[in-house]
Design a protein around this motif. Structure first.
Motif, PDB file in Angstrom:
ATOM      1  N   VAL A  76       0.840  -1.199   0.000  1.00 36.20           N
ATOM      2  CA  VAL A  76       0.000   0.000   0.000  1.00 36.20           C
ATOM      3  C   VAL A  76       0.877   1.252   0.000  1.00 36.20           C
ATOM      4  CG1 VAL A  76      -1.689   1.325   1.326  1.00 36.20           C
ATOM      5  CG2 VAL A  76      -1.969  -1.146   1.066  1.00 36.20           C
ATOM      6  N   THR A  77       1.932   1.253   0.796  1.00 40.65           N
ATOM      7  CA  THR A  77       2.840   2.394   0.853  1.00 40.65           C
ATOM      8  C   THR A  77       3.470   2.650  -0.506  1.00 40.65           C
ATOM      9  OG1 THR A  77       3.298   1.907   3.175  1.00 40.65           O
ATOM     10  CG2 THR A  77       4.850   3.343   2.033  1.00 40.65           C
ATOM     11  N   LYS A  78       3.900   1.597  -1.205  1.00 37.12           N
ATOM     12  CA  LYS A  78       4.491   1.755  -2.537  1.00 37.12           C
ATOM     13  C   LYS A  78       3.459   2.312  -3.509  1.00 37.12           C
ATOM     14  CE  LYS A  78       6.839  -0.457  -6.401  1.00 37.12           C
ATOM     15  NZ  LYS A  78       6.480   0.625  -7.232  1.00 37.12           N
TER      16      LYS A  78
ATOM     17  N   VAL B 296       1.347   6.837  -6.821  1.00 35.54           N
ATOM     18  CA  VAL B 296       0.276   7.790  -7.131  1.00 35.54           C
ATOM     19  C   VAL B 296       0.772   9.220  -6.943  1.00 35.54           C
ATOM     20  CG1 VAL B 296      -1.992   8.631  -6.404  1.00 35.54           C
ATOM     21  CG2 VAL B 296      -1.621   6.187  -6.695  1.00 35.54           C
ATOM     22  N   LYS B 297       1.570   9.461  -5.899  1.00 34.62           N
ATOM     23  CA  LYS B 297       2.119  10.803  -5.670  1.00 34.62           C
ATOM     24  C   LYS B 297       2.983  11.262  -6.840  1.00 34.62           C
ATOM     25  CE  LYS B 297       2.700  10.977  -0.645  1.00 34.62           C
ATOM     26  NZ  LYS B 297       3.763  10.985   0.375  1.00 34.62           N
TER      27      LYS B 297
END
Length: 126
Positions: A6-8, A13-14
């Motif tokens: 999820v962090t990746k 997305v950023k």
């Protein structure tokens, strides 16, 4: 704490441009048969019918205003920030004033501004 996966995904997305993010939203809407517009409309309505208080600005656009004398250095930094190819980054730099990144957090905007200014260009946060 979010999982590594999820962090990746959040980091990926950023890194997207506004246009790429728009394409992603449309693709997700089509894939899952949903609309992202409905929740936004509900969230935009003020709670209890009162006017919302003035909020501190949390999203900034990093705008290249002047490329300065080190065009090649600025192009290198813009490529690093945006992930664009050489031709696209060169066109973006040469079309100043132009937004390099849009709707980024204050800390990231300040960091990007410093990188670009260190390369010799002038930047505004809007």
């Amino acid at each position: 704490m979010a999982s590594e996966k999820v962090t990746k995904l959040i980091e990926d997305v950023k890194a997207l441009t506004v246009l790429e993010l728009s394409e992603l939203v449309k693709a997700l809407e089509e894939e899952f048969g949903v609309s992202a517009a409905a929740p936004v409309a509900v969230a935009a309505a003020p709670a209890g019918g009162t006017a919302p208080a003035a909020e501190e600005k949390t999203e900034f656009d990093v705008v290249l205003t002047d490329i300065g004398s080190s065009k090649i250095g600025v192009i290198k930094v813009v490529r690093e920030i945006t992930g664009l190819g050489l031709k696209d980054a060169k066109e973006l730099v040469e079309s100043a004033p132009k937004a390099i990144k849009e709707k980024v957090g204050k800390d990231e905007a300040e960091e990007l501004k410093k990188k670009i200014e260190d390369a010799g260009a002038k930047v505004e946060l809007k």
